[in-house]
Scaffold this motif. Structure first.
Motif, short mmCIF file in Angstrom:
data_model
loop_
_atom_site.label_atom_id
_atom_site.label_comp_id
_atom_site.label_asym_id
_atom_site.label_seq_id
_atom_site.Cartn_x
_atom_site.Cartn_y
_atom_site.Cartn_z
N SER B 253 42.51 34.52 33.06
CA SER B 253 41.25 35.07 33.56
C SER B 253 40.37 33.94 34.08
O SER B 253 40.23 32.91 33.44
N GLY B 254 39.79 34.12 35.24
CA GLY B 254 38.92 33.12 35.84
C GLY B 254 39.65 32.24 36.84
O GLY B 254 39.02 31.56 37.64
N GLY B 255 40.98 32.25 36.79
CA GLY B 255 41.76 31.40 37.69
C GLY B 255 41.59 31.78 39.14
O GLY B 255 41.38 30.93 40.01
N GLU B 256 41.64 33.06 39.41
CA GLU B 256 41.48 33.52 40.79
C GLU B 256 40.06 33.26 41.27
O GLU B 256 39.84 32.81 42.39
N ALA B 257 39.08 33.55 40.39
CA ALA B 257 37.68 33.42 40.78
C ALA B 257 37.29 31.97 41.06
O ALA B 257 36.59 31.69 42.04
N THR B 258 37.76 31.03 40.24
CA THR B 258 37.38 29.62 40.48
C THR B 258 37.98 29.13 41.80
O THR B 258 37.40 28.28 42.46
N ALA B 259 39.12 29.70 42.18
CA ALA B 259 39.76 29.28 43.43
C ALA B 259 38.99 29.74 44.66
O ALA B 259 39.30 29.35 45.78
N LEU B 266 32.04 36.06 38.93
CA LEU B 266 32.07 36.58 37.57
C LEU B 266 33.53 36.94 37.29
O LEU B 266 34.22 37.44 38.17
N ALA B 267 33.99 36.62 36.08
CA ALA B 267 35.36 37.00 35.72
C ALA B 267 35.31 37.71 34.38
O ALA B 267 34.75 37.19 33.42
N ALA B 268 35.87 38.91 34.31
CA ALA B 268 35.89 39.65 33.05
C ALA B 268 37.31 40.08 32.75
O ALA B 268 38.08 40.41 33.66
N ASN B 273 35.66 45.40 28.54
CA ASN B 273 34.69 44.56 29.25
C ASN B 273 34.67 44.90 30.74
O ASN B 273 33.62 44.90 31.37
N VAL B 274 35.86 45.15 31.26
CA VAL B 274 35.97 45.49 32.68
C VAL B 274 35.17 46.76 32.99
O VAL B 274 34.42 46.82 33.96
#
Lengths: 141, 418
Positions: B253-259, B266-268, B273-274
């Motif tokens: 989680s967060g890998g796609e968003a940081t790229a 925001l990564a959930a 949570n989603v």
């Protein structure tokens, strides 16, 4: 003509994290009724903003959603301090929220303006020291 | 609507009807009928929560067996980035990729490689005018199905980029056809090595009007021990891996968003949570965020139910294997002006109003009022003993079935409660 449906909620003024739960429940119910998603979206935003307002300014209150075949009314009633100048409160960006509320990301002064924007009709009855009742109507067709 | 073929199966002999899955299903798709869990296929989103939560291991995810690839003459493995986090004492991805060749694949095409390209094109996509805010990632198939069933107003927010698995399948097939013209289209088989049963459903059922280019989806857990048998860290292996930190990072989680290389993201992760984040987006609350990455599984794809390793351990290992890699090594051709069509999909699957009571509004209103009446006669303890997840759901089931009364084991002792 079927009887109007009524959904009643108590909005807890002490708990920020639960604010917005009534609008989520209403949204689910309206989806079950098969209302157009645009109507549901307008209603849930208008109601959400109203709920947050009641929590920030009035220590909670009650929310009633009345669904008829033609329209949906949202009646938000609180026993808060009342709004001294409704015209001023309706201005975008005007807010009396405390710094603490701002730090939570609320209090942008968009609550009432958004409620007006997302409803088709809105009426505010307010009395200083007694409370405020906001009635919003959204037409289904 | 055509029935959607799912990837969750129940082993009736193990199911005790204990109600655990009932309470954890995010779409209230499960009922206990005659002592066993029954899944409503129209509502299931393949999130795997019931598999994760079942204390009796009665729920199972189905995917293809590796042997299903035997029908192809040239077999291509598409390892998901999450595969890289499954092994102990392993800091070189090439051992895993070499292992895939040893267990019978003719070629390996890393999904992480496609992920880097998808990231690059997503950055380009976000520069266009009129991009909705926030843009919601389309990589997790559970999220796409959740949006098309429950959040129709958010369909316009979905990034219309194909997931890295599909892009990898397309690129791999083109590569093989070019390098091995001796094989016909039908002789080339593309196999996704998957952490995720929803990917198997996605491939089987297609997506909207998009036909998947993946032939088989095999579980990481299915090939895990076979890989362990052939992976020998002492033997030198050829360099196969062709991906950087960015592509491998999609595993968590967060890998796609940081790229996306934009801090307004925001990564959930985790379906509960989603759902909360999707509600917030619907309320117009997080419009300052530009990109939203949502993963149904806790921790992201490493938390998929077809994996072997604990998701958090796997995530730590992903860091280990990508530690000495460059940020990214796969980039689009800079001369391209537009995002190529093989990276995009046209339309979301049509909204299916699964929760709607009746196609007739007046009838829906009547049913809703009847649900409210019956609900008020129930205790409101949501115990699940009747077989429905909540008292509200029980009342709804009765009204949908045309019943006027319900059978609650506790209504007499506890009484009604709103």
């Amino acid at each position: 003509m079927s009887e109007p449906l009524v959904f009643h909620f108590d909005v807890d003024g002490s708990d920020f994290t639960s604010a917005g739960t009534a609008s989520v429940t209403v949204k689910k119910n309206l989806r079950q009724l098969g209302l157009p998603s645009e109507v549901i979206r307008k209603l849930s935003i208008a109601m959400y903003e109203g709920e947050i307002n009641m929590v920030i300014h009035a220590n909670g209150g009650t929310a009633d959603v009345i669904v008829t075949e033609q329209y949906i009314d949202i009646i938000l009633k609180d026993q808060g301090p009342g709004i001294p100048d409704v015209n001023l409160a309706m201005q975008e960006g005007y807010s009396t929220a405390t710094a603490q509320i701002h730090s939570l990301g609320f209090g942008a002064g968009m609550g009432l303006p958004n409620m007006k924007r997302y409803s088709d009709e809105m009426k505010i009855d307010t009395e200083i020291g007694v409370g405020t009742t906001v009635t919003m109507r959204i037409w289904i067709r | 609507m055509d029935s959607y073929e799912h990837s969750v199966l129940l082993d009736r002999s193990k199911c005790t009807g204990c109600t655990t899955c009932l309470h954890h299903c995010p779409t209230e798709a499960i009922r206990i009928v005659n002592g066993h869990a029954v899944i409503n296929q129209d509502r299931c989103i393949d999130c795997g929560e019931c598999i994760r939560k079942c204390p009796h291991n009665a729920k199972r995810a189905v995917a293809s067996k590796l042997e299903s690839m035997d029908r192809f003459r040239y077999k291509v493995a598409l390892p998901a980035p999450s595969l890289y986090g499954q092994f102990n004492n392993m800091d070189d991805v090439d051992y895993i990729l070499d292992g895939l060749l040893k267990i019978g694949f003719d070629e390996v095409f890393e999904v992480a490689k496609a992920a880097e390209l998808v990231s690059a094109y997503t950055r380009q996509y976000m520069k266009a005018d009129g991009v909705p805010k926030p843009l919601i990632s389309s990589a997790c198939p559970v999220i796409l199905r959740l949006i098309s069933l429950m959040y129709p107003s958010l369909e316009d927010h979905v990034l219309h980029m194909l997931p890295p698995m599909e892009v990898a399948a397309d690129l791999a097939r083109k590569k093989v056809k070019k390098e091995h013209p001796e094989f016909s289209e039908e002789e080339i088989g593309i196999c996704f090595i998957s952490p995720c049963p929803a990917k198997a459903s996605y491939v089987r059922n297609n997506f909207g009007n998009y036909k998947s280019k993946v032939d088989e989806v095999v579980a990481i857990s299915d090939i895990y021990f076979r890989l362990l048998d052939v992976m020998k860290p002492d033997n030198p292996v050829q360099a196969i891996s062709d991906t950087g930190m960015t592509g491998i990072g999609w595993a968590g989680s967060g890998g796609e968003a940081t790229a996306i290389l934009n801090e307004d993201y925001l990564a959930a992760d985790g379906i509960e949570n989603v759902n909360k984040v999707l509600e917030e987006i619907e309320n117009g609350n997080i419009s300052h965020v530009k990109f939203v990455e949502l993963n149904a599984c806790p921790g992201g794809c490493v938390g998929g139910v077809l994996t072997v390793q604990n998701p958090f351990i796997a995530k730590a290992r992903i860091r280990t294997v990508s530690r000495c890699l460059p940020m990214a090594v796969n980039f689009p051709d800079p001369s391209e002006e537009y995002i190529p069509e093989n990276f995009l999909f046209d339309e979301m699957p049509a909204y299916v109003p699964v929760s709607r009571l009746s196609p007739n509004f007046a009838e829906s209103m009547r049913m809703m009022s009847e649900i409210q009446r019956i609900r008020a006669t129930l205790p409101g303890i949501d115990c699940g003993a009747c077989g429905a997840p909540t008292c509200r759901a029980h009342a709804e089931d009765a009204v949908r079935a045309g019943k006027r009364t319900v059978s609650c084991p506790f209504a007499d002792t506890i009484g009604g409660n709103r």
